[in-house]
Write an enzyme that holds these catalytic residues in place. Structure first.
Site, PDB file in Angstrom:
ATOM      1  N   ARG A   1     -37.863 -13.731 -64.726  1.00 47.17           N
ATOM      2  CA  ARG A   1     -36.461 -13.447 -64.413  1.00 47.17           C
ATOM      3  C   ARG A   1     -35.957 -14.554 -63.495  1.00 47.17           C
ATOM      4  NH1 ARG A   1     -37.140 -14.135 -59.620  1.00 47.17           N
ATOM      5  NH2 ARG A   1     -35.011 -13.438 -59.291  1.00 47.17           N
ATOM      6  N   GLY A   2     -34.661 -14.504 -63.181  1.00 53.62           N
ATOM      7  CA  GLY A   2     -34.048 -15.596 -62.430  1.00 53.62           C
ATOM      8  C   GLY A   2     -33.415 -16.552 -63.434  1.00 53.62           C
ATOM      9  N   ALA A   3     -32.142 -16.883 -63.197  1.00 51.85           N
ATOM     10  CA  ALA A   3     -31.374 -17.605 -64.223  1.00 51.85           C
ATOM     11  C   ALA A   3     -32.046 -18.875 -64.755  1.00 51.85           C
ATOM     12  CB  ALA A   3     -29.975 -17.898 -63.672  1.00 51.85           C
TER      13      ALA A   3
ATOM     14  N   ARG B   1     -30.650 -11.111 -72.228  1.00 48.56           N
ATOM     15  CA  ARG B   1     -29.928 -10.735 -71.003  1.00 48.56           C
ATOM     16  C   ARG B   1     -28.558 -11.431 -71.026  1.00 48.56           C
ATOM     17  NH1 ARG B   1     -33.105 -10.798 -65.542  1.00 48.56           N
ATOM     18  NH2 ARG B   1     -31.446  -9.320 -65.073  1.00 48.56           N
TER      19      ARG B   1
ATOM     20  N   GLN C   1     -36.455  -7.583 -55.787  1.00 47.83           N
ATOM     21  CA  GLN C   1     -36.904  -8.979 -55.907  1.00 47.83           C
ATOM     22  C   GLN C   1     -37.120  -9.609 -54.525  1.00 47.83           C
ATOM     23  OE1 GLN C   1     -34.373  -7.629 -57.629  1.00 47.83           O
ATOM     24  NE2 GLN C   1     -34.061  -8.570 -59.626  1.00 47.83           N
TER      25      GLN C   1
ATOM     26  N   ASP D   1     -26.254 -16.600 -60.948  1.00 50.33           N
ATOM     27  CA  ASP D   1     -26.556 -16.397 -62.370  1.00 50.33           C
ATOM     28  C   ASP D   1     -25.478 -16.994 -63.255  1.00 50.33           C
ATOM     29  OD1 ASP D   1     -27.999 -14.181 -60.790  1.00 50.33           O
ATOM     30  OD2 ASP D   1     -29.046 -14.366 -62.714  1.00 50.33           O
TER      31      ASP D   1
ATOM     32  N   ASN E   1     -23.983 -13.084 -58.932  1.00 51.10           N
ATOM     33  CA  ASN E   1     -25.379 -13.128 -58.461  1.00 51.10           C
ATOM     34  C   ASN E   1     -25.847 -11.682 -58.317  1.00 51.10           C
ATOM     35  OD1 ASN E   1     -27.643 -14.785 -57.601  1.00 51.10           O
ATOM     36  ND2 ASN E   1     -27.343 -13.907 -55.567  1.00 51.10           N
ATOM     37  N   LYS E   2     -27.075 -11.527 -57.917  1.00 51.79           N
ATOM     38  CA  LYS E   2     -27.691 -10.191 -57.839  1.00 51.79           C
ATOM     39  C   LYS E   2     -26.805  -9.203 -57.093  1.00 51.79           C
ATOM     40  CE  LYS E   2     -30.618  -9.168 -59.442  1.00 51.79           C
ATOM     41  NZ  LYS E   2     -30.542  -8.471 -60.773  1.00 51.79           N
TER      42      LYS E   2
HETATM   43  O1  MRU Z   1     -32.020  -9.977 -62.385  1.00 52.78           O
HETATM   44  P1  MRU Z   1     -32.654 -11.252 -61.941  1.00 52.78           P
HETATM   45  O2  MRU Z   1     -33.820 -11.048 -61.036  1.00 52.78           O
HETATM   46  O3  MRU Z   1     -32.965 -12.158 -63.110  1.00 52.78           O
HETATM   47  O4  MRU Z   1     -31.517 -11.932 -61.118  1.00 52.78           O
HETATM   48  C1  MRU Z   1     -31.743 -13.137 -60.433  1.00 52.78           C
HETATM   49  C2  MRU Z   1     -30.800 -13.369 -59.363  1.00 52.78           C
HETATM   50  O5  MRU Z   1     -29.738 -12.829 -59.296  1.00 52.78           O
HETATM   51  C3  MRU Z   1     -31.204 -14.371 -58.366  1.00 52.78           C
HETATM   52  O6  MRU Z   1     -31.076 -13.934 -57.108  1.00 52.78           O
HETATM   53  C4  MRU Z   1     -30.440 -15.583 -58.483  1.00 52.78           C
HETATM   54  O7  MRU Z   1     -29.840 -16.024 -57.420  1.00 52.78           O
HETATM   55  C5  MRU Z   1     -30.214 -16.283 -59.665  1.00 52.78           C
HETATM   56  S1  MRU Z   1     -31.665 -17.110 -60.135  1.00 52.78           S
HETATM   57  C6  MRU Z   1     -31.924 -18.426 -59.067  1.00 52.78           C
END
Ligand code: MRU
Length: 350
Positions: A45-47, A88, A195, A236, A246-247
């Protein structure tokens, strides 16, 4: 350097992020369907990591295509890209990576099939290597913005685990620490998927970077105590006007930071910037299973049948963001102009 995923002859290997920090297990995905599943279930996971994983999954699927004509290859390749694109919805790096693999395919589509397959593997490996280099460049650009000493709050995991290695927001922190800055990280635990506690605390401790874990609802109080000098998060998807998905919880952190006069930075590779989306209202937000909220480590913590919302991301309006740190340079308001300049390569590095 901590690795997140690896290409091997027998498939793509992922460190299983659903098992961290208790177990450090690598899983092998031998075909593109299992790579898509790893993205969907957040083994990876993570963009940026999702983008690299998708590219490798596409290369893997293309390599396994048992076809003799280019038209059959094209059909099979299109199907693989479609499956990958449905994993996703929010992280735009996924679509960026698919587009890049499609473009490479078109460039080499007149070659014999074995050479097309090799060309696609090479492209995925290039995307992997470039991601690490990009993160290092972001670190160099962002480190001067970090305080010489003090607390830096981050949300979710924008570290090595969210990328091919080194990290985006945590990459900037790593670079600042490597430059001798005395930074103490405060990591939000990041409900509901955790996370922050499971991944950010784990990877910073592995690197001996001082880190204190807090639950999300402590951020305001910790800021009020003067313990936070800067906030840095990943992204993201960043719209053309700088609005940043973002998250979930990032928006609340941004408002708290503004209230306390703390600068908030976003660190993201240029592949996270979506200039085709004018503002945050156009960013699709992934809704995830209600059990992520009603259950904790498999244990029910809410009444059966309780109504739940579980958006995986929120959008922080650009006005709360002091600067967006990319590998191409640092953008500041008005982001509509500064991001376009970075896209055109006309802005000087800060
Ligand atoms: O749902 P995820 O864990 O894939 O989301 C990731 C995030 O939102 C990260 O915090 C993020 O900043 C992007 S990836 C560097």
């Amino acid at each position: 350097m901590l690795e997140t995923l690896k290409w091997t002859d027998s498939g793509v290997l992922f460190i299983d992020q659903t098992k961290l920090p208790v177990e450090e297990i690598w899983v092998n995905c031998p075909n593109y369907e299992s790579v898509a599943n790893a993205i969907r279930t957040m083994i990876v996971r993570g963009a940026p990591a999702i983008g690299v994983a998708a590219a490798m999954g596409i290369a893997l699927g293309a390599r396994e295509l048992d076809v003799t004509s280019i038209s059959e290859f094209r059909n099979g390749f299109g199907q693989i890209c479609r499956v990958m694109g449905e994993t996703r919805p929010t992280a735009v790096n996924l679509f960026w990576a698919i587009r890049r693999m499609r473009r490479r395919f078109e460039e080499i589509s007149t070659r014999p099939i074995p050479l097309i397959k090799q060309g696609l593997v090479d492209e995925a490996l290039a995307i992997h290597a470039e991601d690490i280099a990009t993160n290092r460049a972001m670190g160099i650009n962002g480190a001067p913005l970090m305080p010489d000493a003090g607390g830096v709050l981050t949300h979710c995991n924008a570290g090595a685990l969210a990328t091919a290695g080194y990290g985006t927001a945590l990459g900037v922190i790593r670079a600042a620490v490597e430059a001798g800055k005395q930074i103490h990280v405060f990591a939000d635990e990041t409900r509901p998927f955790l996370q922050g506690s499971r991944l950010t605390a784990w990877e910073l401790m592995k690197d001996n970077i001082p880190v204190t874990l807090i639950s999300d609802n402590m951020a305001g109080a910790i800021m009020a105590q003067g313990k936070i000098q800067a906030v840095i998060v990943g992204a993201d998807r960043i719209a053309a006007n700088g609005d940043t998905a973002n998250k979930i919880g990032t928006y609340s952190v941004a408002i708290l930071a503004r209230e306390h006069g703390i600068p908030m930075y976003v660190a993201a590779p240029f592949s996270t910037i979506d200039l085709e989306t004018a503002d945050g209202s156009g960013i699709p937000i992934e809704q995830r299973a209600s059990t992520e909220v009603t259950h904790l480590a498999g244990k029910q913590i809410a009444p059966t049948g309780c109504l739940v919302e579980n958006p995986a991301f929120d959008v922080t309006p650009a006005r709360y963001i002091r600067a967006i740190i990319t590998e191409r340079g640092v953008a500041t308001a008005p982001f509509n102009e500064s991001l376009q300049k970075l896209a055109a390569g006309t802005a000087a590095l800060v």
